[in-house]
Design a protein around this motif. Structure first.
Motif, mmCIF file in Angstrom:
data_model
loop_
_atom_site.group_PDB
_atom_site.id
_atom_site.type_symbol
_atom_site.label_atom_id
_atom_site.label_comp_id
_atom_site.label_asym_id
_atom_site.label_seq_id
_atom_site.Cartn_x
_atom_site.Cartn_y
_atom_site.Cartn_z
ATOM 1 N N ARG A 56 92.998 92.144 -7.977
ATOM 2 C CA ARG A 56 92.248 91.041 -8.936
ATOM 3 C C ARG A 56 91.166 91.910 -9.845
ATOM 4 O O ARG A 56 90.787 91.371 -10.275
ATOM 5 C CB ARG A 56 91.337 89.834 -8.200
ATOM 6 C CG ARG A 56 92.435 90.190 -6.714
ATOM 7 C CD ARG A 56 91.938 88.004 -6.384
ATOM 8 N NE ARG A 56 91.866 87.172 -7.117
ATOM 9 C CZ ARG A 56 91.373 86.171 -6.965
ATOM 10 N NH1 ARG A 56 90.721 86.057 -6.035
ATOM 11 N NH2 ARG A 56 91.961 84.558 -7.326
ATOM 12 N N SER A 73 91.055 90.434 -13.167
ATOM 13 C CA SER A 73 91.063 89.611 -13.690
ATOM 14 C C SER A 73 89.718 89.030 -13.740
ATOM 15 O O SER A 73 88.867 87.843 -14.723
ATOM 16 C CB SER A 73 91.454 88.126 -11.841
ATOM 17 O OG SER A 73 90.665 88.499 -11.194
ATOM 18 N N VAL A 74 89.007 89.868 -12.812
ATOM 19 C CA VAL A 74 87.473 90.179 -13.289
ATOM 20 C C VAL A 74 86.839 89.801 -14.795
ATOM 21 O O VAL A 74 86.428 89.422 -15.599
ATOM 22 C CB VAL A 74 86.440 90.813 -12.730
ATOM 23 C CG1 VAL A 74 84.967 91.144 -13.435
ATOM 24 C CG2 VAL A 74 86.916 90.684 -11.347
ATOM 25 N N ASP A 110 94.816 86.041 -13.203
ATOM 26 C CA ASP A 110 95.362 87.015 -12.302
ATOM 27 C C ASP A 110 96.461 87.686 -12.016
ATOM 28 O O ASP A 110 97.244 87.072 -11.204
ATOM 29 C CB ASP A 110 94.911 85.515 -10.799
ATOM 30 C CG ASP A 110 94.669 86.889 -9.569
ATOM 31 O OD1 ASP A 110 94.530 88.583 -9.185
ATOM 32 O OD2 ASP A 110 93.942 86.541 -8.436
ATOM 33 N N ARG A 141 86.409 90.509 -4.071
ATOM 34 C CA ARG A 141 87.036 89.774 -5.504
ATOM 35 C C ARG A 141 87.817 87.628 -4.847
ATOM 36 O O ARG A 141 87.351 87.447 -5.803
ATOM 37 C CB ARG A 141 87.155 90.457 -6.298
ATOM 38 C CG ARG A 141 87.037 91.822 -7.201
ATOM 39 C CD ARG A 141 87.802 92.032 -8.325
ATOM 40 N NE ARG A 141 88.588 92.853 -7.544
ATOM 41 C CZ ARG A 141 87.915 94.602 -7.784
ATOM 42 N NH1 ARG A 141 87.389 94.767 -8.382
ATOM 43 N NH2 ARG A 141 89.234 95.021 -7.551
#
Lengths: 510, 257
Positions: free
Chosen positions: A157, A160-161, A168, A385
């Motif tokens: 992930r 996706s941050v 994601d 995360r």
């Protein structure tokens, strides 16, 4: 030692130019039909060749149907298929891209392997103008490409941050693997492990008797070391706490030193606890293969053990993805846990438990016993995360560090863009911790190895602590490719174990 | 011609609004069975609102990710917002039903900055286009539609700027045309071909929006990774299809010891 090049460690992580197909064809072994069926998936053997498995009959329509089913059941997958604008924000964020240069390891390119098929079969633009929007038919080549590149993602992930739409890739990878499993392309590694949990109780296939022997051996070892009878109870009815921990803690290094650490903390605080044969595994590979059903089935063992043993609380040992399933999903999959003590978090992380005891001063700690080490901490992706600790956002970063700082004098963090929620995966997560994927594991560790090397040279860091069984296994096996040694990886509770002084403890004379 | 354009604009608006509403409804109706916020995540609904606002207004994640993409992307979107507000003057009759919006539309920032925002909007788009062409990673992931989409909006910008700064059109007539559509009392378009290009492209954009990546507009609000509250231990999250599995989850043979 390997027929591929181990990347060179540079001072800073360099973003490479994308290249075509550098990792094409790398794929894990396919699961045998028996192991597919044990998990509720179909499989088909090639009768003419040994160890070869075919796509099941009607695979094309079955794959499209499965994709449609997942689109209707998972909002994340549905939205993520639509909302990417190809801005490129994620393109330099994946450790596998940074380590392999393969363009298809850029997160958006990986998603597009699936999105291109989604567009072709599920969108107006893709049905009528496929070339224009990069849509393509589902062919056998596409399936093989999926099988390869969706097993070069550790579902960490990190991308996706940085995504402006929160897309994601882990969710996309899980969907892809679930589709693949439904047409006969499950992986041997994950599926056999899940099968072992169902039949024996843990990933390692360690039966009850062997487990009891291991724990007995541990009690003897600890007593020999420090002359204190520290117990490792198994299936003790009426204990307060059920400890659920990854089965690697029962045999692997440095995991087992962490297990000794938990036991010493429980011993020192007079806490009544037990392990369980039914729940002798915290890991949940159902997450990796994207299967709600299998994830639930594995989780139910923990609930069942808690009910059978009549415990009041559940505590998780050091395991990254297990903590994701424990923290984020256990209540959904196996809850509600109204039969447990509601005054404690359900479940609780061992670091939460230990920090509480450290802060209350219930543990007798001599920090100087870790003075031979300078520590840094690797944030494991699923903890960083995909879960939390304590009652504040970001507790998953502060709490393990606080535990370390309570028991060690020398601690430094790695570079800012490689820790906390920007942490780099160890390279072996998400179901990739298998020898058939060694090449991607070796290359994927590059960003983490770079950051570790920098703190080693700049601050004299000697050891890296982690709270994840997969991270620990991956690091001990793969960091040596980059000139580190196996024993530079330690468990957080190994540090606690080193520093704690139990009542009546007699240290061996050096 | 005026009738055709009136029809096009109405059709495009209907397609766009209905398409977006249907997509948003589809997203809303698709269950999110598991708690998957990217953490650290807010522990309260209020916190989620702030998190989403930071994404929508400031593009916070993009800022963290890549400063150039952020700069051009943010410049484009903020400019577009100003330009959009400025354009409302063509469809709002201060005395009419939407008159209450007039104070907003007539704000100095909207009317003067809005005029120049057309320029910054195009600069932002050029920057994004340049990234697509010259950054190898971004070039690799770009499909023809990704370039065309930027070109489409750029040409809407160019044609608009032409009318603002070079060859003016009769904007009073323009407003009459737009109000005519709203009042079902059709009036002629002002003279000139630029306005035809401008409006034609705008209509095209409206048609494309609900079947394209412009679905990031509703998508950004529906990503569970950003809009979920991080409270899985405190509150059990369960969706309908998962409830059905709960009924049989105790039947697995291995659970019977």
């Amino acid at each position: 030692m390997a027929d591929y090049e181990v990347p060179e460690l540079k001072e800073y992580a360099v973003v490479p130019l994308p290249e075509d197909d550098t990792m094409k064809g790398l794929k894990p072994f396919v699961a045998k039909p028996d192991f597919q069926e044990a998990l509720g998936y179909p499989g088909k053997k090639d009768e003419t060749k040994e160890n070869t498995y075919l796509l099941v009959d009607g695979w094309h329509d079955k794959a499209i149907d499965k994709m449609g089913d997942l689109l209707n059941r998972y909002r994340g997958f549905r939205v993520f298929m639509d909302s990417c604008v190809k801005c490129g924000a994620c393109t330099d964020k994946c450790h596998y891209f940074l380590g392999t240069k393969d363009a298809k390891n850029m997160p958006v390119a990986r998603q597009d392997l699936l999105r291109s098929v989604y567009r072709r079969y599920f969108t107006f633009a893709g049905k009528f103008f496929p070339k224009l929007v990069g849509a393509r038919d589902l062919t056998e080549d596409v399936v093989e490409e999926w099988y390869s590149y969706f097993h070069q993602c550790s579902e960490c992930r990190r991308c996706s941050v940085f995504c402006p739409y929160g897309i994601d890739t882990a969710e996309v990878t899980m969907a892809a693997r679930e589709i693949l499993a439904h047409i006969g392309r499950g992986t041997k590694y994950s599926n056999e492990i899940i099968g072992k949990v169902f039949t024996i109780g843990n990933n390692l296939g360690l039966p009850e008797k062997a487990l009891a022997n291991v724990l007995e051996g541990l009690e003897e070892d600890v007593e020999y070391d420090i002359e204190v009878e520290v117990k490792f109870p198994l299936d003790k009815k009426g204990a307060d706490i059920l400890l659920v921990t990854p089965s690697a803690d029962f045999f692997a290094e440095p995991h087992i030193d962490g297990l000794i650490g938990y036991a010493k903390v429980f011993h020192a605080t007079n806490t009544s606890w037990t392990l369980s044969t039914m729940a002798s595994e915290a890991a949940n590979f159902g997450l990796f293969i994207g299967s709600y059903e299998n994830m639930q089935r594995i989780s139910m063992r923990i609930r069942q053990a808690a009910e059978d043993l009549g415990v009041k609380r559940i505590v998780y040992g050091e395991c990254g993805h297990a903590w994701r399933v424990g923290y984020s999903f256990l209540n959904t999959l196996a809850g509600p846990f109204d039969f447990l003590d509601q005054n404690y978090p359900i479940p609780q992380h061992i670091c939460e438990f230990t920090l509480d005891k450290l802060e209350k001063g219930e543990l007798n700690i001599d920090k100087s016993r870790n003075d031979d080490m300078t520590l840094t901490f690797h944030d494991s992706c699923n903890v960083a995360r995909a879960s939390g600790m304590g009652d504040k956002p970001g507790g998953q970063f502060t709490i393990p560090r606080a535990v370390i700082k309570h028991v060690c004098n020398n601690y430094v963090d790695m570079e800012k863009d490689t820790i906390h929620d920007a942490t780099f995966c160890c390279g072996g997560g998400g179901g990739l911790l298998t020898d058939d994927l060694m090449e991607i594991r070796v290359k994927g560790i590059l960003p983490r190895a770079t950051a570790l090397k920098n703190v080693t040279e700049e601050y004299g860091v000697t050891h890296m602590a982690a709270i994840c069984a997969i991270c620990k296994s991956q690091f001990t096996k793969v960091l040596p490719y980059y000139g580190f040694t196996m024993d530079q990886i330690v468990s957080v509770h190994q540090l606690v174990s080193n520093a704690i002084i139990l009542e009546g403890q007699v240290d061996p004379e050096d | 011609m005026s009738t055709l354009y009136a029809f096009l604009l109405v059709a495009a608006t209907v397609v766009m609004l209905v398409g977006l509403a249907r997509k948003a409804k589809q997203y809303r109706k698709t269950p999110a069975p598991l708690k998957i916020p990217v953490t650290p995540a807010p522990k309260t609904t209020g916190g989620v609102v702030i998190r989403l606002a930071k994404e929508v207004v400031l593009f916070a994640s993009l800022f963290r990710s890549n400063k150039w993409t952020w700069l051009f992307g943010w410049m484009f979107h903020v400019s577009l917002a100003l330009v959009f507000l400025r354009h409302l003057r063509y469809v709002i009759d201060p005395e009419g039903m939407l008159g209450f919006l007039w104070p907003l539309v007539s704000l100095e920032v909207v009317q003067s900055f809005g005029k120049y925002a057309g320029i910054t909007m195009v600069i932002g788009l050029l920057g994004l286009f340049g990234r697509r062409l010259f950054v190898a990673r971004v070039r690799y992931i770009s499909a023809p539609s990704d370039y065309l989409m930027l070109l489409l909006i750029m040409f809407i910008g160019f044609s608009g700027l032409t009318m603002s700064f070079i060859s003016h059109i009769d904007i009073v007539q323009m407003k009459s045309f737009m109000l005519g559509i709203l009042n079902f009392d059709l009036v002629d378009l002002p003279e000139g071909s630029t306005i035809l290009i401008h409006l034609g492209l705008v209509a095209l954009l409206g048609f494309i929006l609900p079947v394209s990546k412009l679905l990031h507009i509703p998508g950004v609000f529906y990503a569970p990774t950003r809009n979920q509250v991080d409270n899985p231990r405190e509150k059990r999250h369960i969706v309908e299809w998962a409830k059905k599995l709960d009924e049989t989850r105790k039947d697995y043979p291995e659970l019977r010891g």
